[in-house]
Design a protein around this motif. Structure first.
Motif, PDB file in Angstrom:
ATOM      1  N   MET A   1      30.802  37.591-151.237  1.00 24.39           N
ATOM      2  CA  MET A   1      30.413  38.679-151.400  1.00 24.39           C
ATOM      3  C   MET A   1      29.037  38.180-150.763  1.00 24.39           C
ATOM      4  SD  MET A   1      31.205  41.868-151.501  1.00 24.39           S
ATOM      5  CE  MET A   1      29.591  43.326-151.965  1.00 24.39           C
ATOM      6  N   ARG A   2      28.080  37.264-151.072  1.00 28.36           N
ATOM      7  CA  ARG A   2      27.636  37.256-150.697  1.00 28.36           C
ATOM      8  C   ARG A   2      27.384  36.827-149.335  1.00 28.36           C
ATOM      9  NH1 ARG A   2      25.368  33.186-154.777  1.00 28.36           N
ATOM     10  NH2 ARG A   2      24.871  34.546-157.121  1.00 28.36           N
ATOM     11  N   GLY A   3      28.901  36.398-148.380  1.00 30.63           N
ATOM     12  CA  GLY A   3      28.733  36.261-146.960  1.00 30.63           C
ATOM     13  C   GLY A   3      28.985  38.071-146.504  1.00 30.63           C
ATOM     14  N   VAL A   4      29.201  38.569-147.301  1.00 27.94           N
ATOM     15  CA  VAL A   4      29.305  39.961-146.220  1.00 27.94           C
ATOM     16  C   VAL A   4      27.813  40.588-146.496  1.00 27.94           C
ATOM     17  CG1 VAL A   4      30.514  41.897-146.406  1.00 27.94           C
ATOM     18  CG2 VAL A   4      31.934  39.740-146.747  1.00 27.94           C
ATOM     19  N   LEU A   5      27.575  40.984-146.854  1.00 27.34           N
ATOM     20  CA  LEU A   5      26.602  41.501-147.322  1.00 27.34           C
ATOM     21  C   LEU A   5      25.177  40.390-146.147  1.00 27.34           C
ATOM     22  CD1 LEU A   5      26.107  41.991-151.562  1.00 27.34           C
ATOM     23  CD2 LEU A   5      26.459  43.622-149.621  1.00 27.34           C
ATOM     24  N   ALA A  59      33.145  41.832-141.542  1.00 26.80           N
ATOM     25  CA  ALA A  59      32.681  42.466-141.260  1.00 26.80           C
ATOM     26  C   ALA A  59      31.440  42.682-139.933  1.00 26.80           C
ATOM     27  CB  ALA A  59      31.500  41.924-141.961  1.00 26.80           C
ATOM     28  N   GLN A  60      31.388  41.555-139.296  1.00 21.76           N
ATOM     29  CA  GLN A  60      30.570  42.161-137.782  1.00 21.76           C
ATOM     30  C   GLN A  60      31.922  42.942-137.203  1.00 21.76           C
ATOM     31  OE1 GLN A  60      31.455  37.263-136.573  1.00 21.76           O
ATOM     32  NE2 GLN A  60      30.088  36.794-137.557  1.00 21.76           N
ATOM     33  N   SER A  61      32.743  43.302-137.199  1.00 20.07           N
ATOM     34  CA  SER A  61      33.273  43.834-136.468  1.00 20.07           C
ATOM     35  C   SER A  61      33.183  45.549-136.266  1.00 20.07           C
ATOM     36  CB  SER A  61      34.659  43.743-136.554  1.00 20.07           C
ATOM     37  OG  SER A  61      35.433  44.660-135.685  1.00 20.07           O
ATOM     38  N   THR A  62      33.530  45.221-138.296  1.00 19.16           N
ATOM     39  CA  THR A  62      33.126  46.612-138.362  1.00 19.16           C
ATOM     40  C   THR A  62      31.487  47.016-138.245  1.00 19.16           C
ATOM     41  OG1 THR A  62      34.509  46.455-140.810  1.00 19.16           O
ATOM     42  CG2 THR A  62      32.767  48.166-140.596  1.00 19.16           C
ATOM     43  N   THR A  85      30.544  51.529-147.988  1.00 15.75           N
ATOM     44  CA  THR A  85      31.570  52.668-148.641  1.00 15.75           C
ATOM     45  C   THR A  85      32.985  51.133-147.772  1.00 15.75           C
ATOM     46  OG1 THR A  85      30.786  54.873-148.577  1.00 15.75           O
ATOM     47  CG2 THR A  85      32.539  54.210-149.365  1.00 15.75           C
ATOM     48  N   GLN A  86      32.674  51.290-146.711  1.00 15.58           N
ATOM     49  CA  GLN A  86      34.059  50.352-146.349  1.00 15.58           C
ATOM     50  C   GLN A  86      34.349  49.115-146.482  1.00 15.58           C
ATOM     51  OE1 GLN A  86      33.695  50.623-142.024  1.00 15.58           O
ATOM     52  NE2 GLN A  86      33.885  53.138-141.606  1.00 15.58           N
ATOM     53  N   VAL A  87      33.450  48.202-146.514  1.00 11.12           N
ATOM     54  CA  VAL A  87      33.274  47.605-147.924  1.00 11.12           C
ATOM     55  C   VAL A  87      33.967  46.712-149.291  1.00 11.12           C
ATOM     56  CG1 VAL A  87      32.160  45.367-147.815  1.00 11.12           C
ATOM     57  CG2 VAL A  87      31.585  46.386-145.900  1.00 11.12           C
ATOM     58  N   VAL A  88      33.105  48.105-149.690  1.00  8.57           N
ATOM     59  CA  VAL A  88      34.004  48.508-151.048  1.00  8.57           C
ATOM     60  C   VAL A  88      34.971  48.528-151.212  1.00  8.57           C
ATOM     61  CG1 VAL A  88      33.436  49.910-153.063  1.00  8.57           C
ATOM     62  CG2 VAL A  88      31.671  48.274-151.909  1.00  8.57           C
ATOM     63  N   ASP A  89      35.634  49.697-150.208  1.00  9.81           N
ATOM     64  CA  ASP A  89      37.064  49.380-150.309  1.00  9.81           C
ATOM     65  C   ASP A  89      38.246  48.713-149.693  1.00  9.81           C
ATOM     66  OD1 ASP A  89      36.671  52.826-150.805  1.00  9.81           O
ATOM     67  OD2 ASP A  89      36.458  53.455-148.532  1.00  9.81           O
ATOM     68  N   LYS A  95      41.306  42.472-154.790  1.00 12.92           N
ATOM     69  CA  LYS A  95      41.047  43.066-155.259  1.00 12.92           C
ATOM     70  C   LYS A  95      42.464  43.610-156.271  1.00 12.92           C
ATOM     71  CE  LYS A  95      38.715  44.242-160.047  1.00 12.92           C
ATOM     72  NZ  LYS A  95      37.777  45.356-160.736  1.00 12.92           N
ATOM     73  N   THR A  96      43.097  44.271-155.822  1.00 10.31           N
ATOM     74  CA  THR A  96      44.435  44.361-156.454  1.00 10.31           C
ATOM     75  C   THR A  96      45.723  44.382-155.709  1.00 10.31           C
ATOM     76  OG1 THR A  96      43.380  47.227-155.995  1.00 10.31           O
ATOM     77  CG2 THR A  96      46.183  47.119-156.694  1.00 10.31           C
ATOM     78  N   MET A  97      45.643  43.420-155.121  1.00  4.14           N
ATOM     79  CA  MET A  97      46.027  42.773-154.387  1.00  4.14           C
ATOM     80  C   MET A  97      45.978  41.424-155.611  1.00  4.14           C
ATOM     81  SD  MET A  97      46.249  43.164-150.191  1.00  4.14           S
ATOM     82  CE  MET A  97      47.121  40.674-150.188  1.00  4.14           C
ATOM     83  N   VAL A  98      45.148  40.733-155.375  1.00  2.50           N
ATOM     84  CA  VAL A  98      44.963  39.250-156.486  1.00  2.50           C
ATOM     85  C   VAL A  98      46.020  39.834-158.002  1.00  2.50           C
ATOM     86  CG1 VAL A  98      43.494  37.435-157.166  1.00  2.50           C
ATOM     87  CG2 VAL A  98      43.167  38.822-155.226  1.00  2.50           C
ATOM     88  N   LEU A  99      45.341  40.867-158.298  1.00  2.00           N
ATOM     89  CA  LEU A  99      46.010  41.711-160.037  1.00  2.00           C
ATOM     90  C   LEU A  99      47.522  41.204-159.879  1.00  2.00           C
ATOM     91  CD1 LEU A  99      42.892  44.049-160.949  1.00  2.00           C
ATOM     92  CD2 LEU A  99      43.168  41.545-161.712  1.00  2.00           C
ATOM     93  N   ASN A 100      47.736  41.622-158.327  1.00  2.00           N
ATOM     94  CA  ASN A 100      49.153  42.222-158.714  1.00  2.00           C
ATOM     95  C   ASN A 100      50.224  40.685-158.901  1.00  2.00           C
ATOM     96  OD1 ASN A 100      49.174  44.898-158.348  1.00  2.00           O
ATOM     97  ND2 ASN A 100      49.541  45.162-156.322  1.00  2.00           N
ATOM     98  N   ILE A 101      49.253  39.954-158.084  1.00  2.00           N
ATOM     99  CA  ILE A 101      49.756  38.744-157.694  1.00  2.00           C
ATOM    100  C   ILE A 101      49.626  38.221-159.193  1.00  2.00           C
ATOM    101  CG2 ILE A 101      49.704  36.496-157.042  1.00  2.00           C
ATOM    102  CD1 ILE A 101      48.518  37.769-154.409  1.00  2.00           C
TER     103      ILE A 101
END
Length: 329
Positions: A1-5, A59-62, A85-89, A95-101
């Motif tokens: 997350m720090r890298g993205v920000l 993140a660069q592309s976005t 907003t896009q990054v949070v989404d 997060k949902t994928m990890v929880l499902n796994i």
């Protein structure tokens, strides 16, 4: 997350300060420099791998798409809000994928343990059937009861072979003759005992599985407090509701005792006295359970140092043996 920000902030600065003045090559050069400084750490989450480099590239592309040609502070702020907003989404999806796994892994682990436990029980039955005087039966209840955060065992398994292993396999969950009387024995392995003794709160306990002491008989359990008052270990025995309570005599009158196995030679188990329900506590503790577990009355307590005085701890686990006397001596 720090890298993205960090990437987003850097891109914003680059977009604002170099728009219409710096060629595209300078922007790309700064972004590449950012990627090199951010590293390429990889986090392993079960079956998936999430790369910091991949997140930064996304993140660069976005950022380049959202902030392209923006230098007005007001417009920049609006674009930045959209980007956030896009990054949070995107992170919510991850997060949902990890929880499902994790849920799938947890379910598979329970299924494997259940099948493994049944296999161990079948092996005990075969070995006990070959031993004179041992009577195996399906007494184990494969239900996770007790501390929800703790895993529970479906059998006895040691990384290093214990000299008591043959005894455990032969007599666990069986009725047999011992010193001339008919008894039932049940062995409970408590894993990670060192961590539990050192880190658990003094009121925290671990409950064993429930088990029947004979076919169509009383249903019992054990409970351990591994860090009682920060100094001692206590193990208790209690009654719980069973499917055959309507057909049994109450209150419970079977004498019983517990041992902590010594895996050294010669073995010197930690042994409680024989507890007689007709003489200890009150009939309230030994009454027919009305809902769930009865409160435990009897137990064995000892200091933590005692467990280290001999080989009571084997592979960071202790084995508790419950013996219930089924016929009078």
């Amino acid at each position: 997350m720090r890298g993205v920000l960090a990437c987003v902030v850097a891109v914003c600065a680059v977009a604002c300060c170099t728009a219409q003045h710096s060629p595209p090559e300078d922007l790309q050069s700064m972004l590449n420099h950012l990627v090199q400084n951010s590293g390429s750490d990889v986090q392993s989450l079960s079956y998936c791998r999430i790369s910091t480099r991949d997140l930064i590239a996304t993140a660069q592309s976005t950022a380049s798409r959202v902030l392209q040609g923006v230098c007005n502070p007001r417009e920049l702020n609006e674009r930045f809000t959209t980007l956030e907003t896009q990054v949070v989404d995107q992170f919510n999806v991850l997060k949902t994928m990890v929880l499902n796994i994790e849920d799938q892994l947890r379910t598979q682990d329970k299924q494997i343990k259940k099948l493994y436990g049944r296999l161990r029980q079948d092996l005990r039955a075969l070995r006990a059937g070959a031993s004179e005087g041992a009577t195996p039966y399906d007494s184990a209840d494969y239900l996770p009861e007790g501390d929800a955060e703790e895993e529970y065992d479906y059998g006895i398994e040691n990384e290093e072979q214990s000299p008591r292993q043959t005894e455990i396999f032969r007599y666990n969950s069986t009725m047999h003759q011992e010193d001339g009387v008919r008894v039932f024995t049940y062995y409970w392995q408590v894993n990670d005992i060192t961590y539990k003794m050192n880190n658990w709160g003094w009121r925290r306990s671990l409950r064993s599985e429930s088990f029947y002491i004979f076919q169509g008989g009383y249903r019992m359990y054990m409970r351990i407090y591994p860090n009682q008052r920060g100094e001692n270990v206590y193990i208790h025995v209690g009654l719980t509701q069973g499917d055959y309570d309507d057909n049994l005599d109450w209150p419970f009158r079977q004498k019983h005792r517990i041992n902590i196995l010594d895996h050294g030679f010669p073995a010197e188990d930690l042994t409680s006295r024989v507890w007689d329900p007709t003489q200890l506590c009150s009939g309230w503790h030994w009454r027919r359970p009305s809902s769930g577990d009865n409160y435990e009355c009897v137990g064995l307590g000892f200091s933590k140092e005692t467990l280290h005085s001999r080989r009571y701890i084997n592979n960071d686990a202790i084995v508790v043996k419950l013996t219930v006397i089924l016929t009078p001596s």
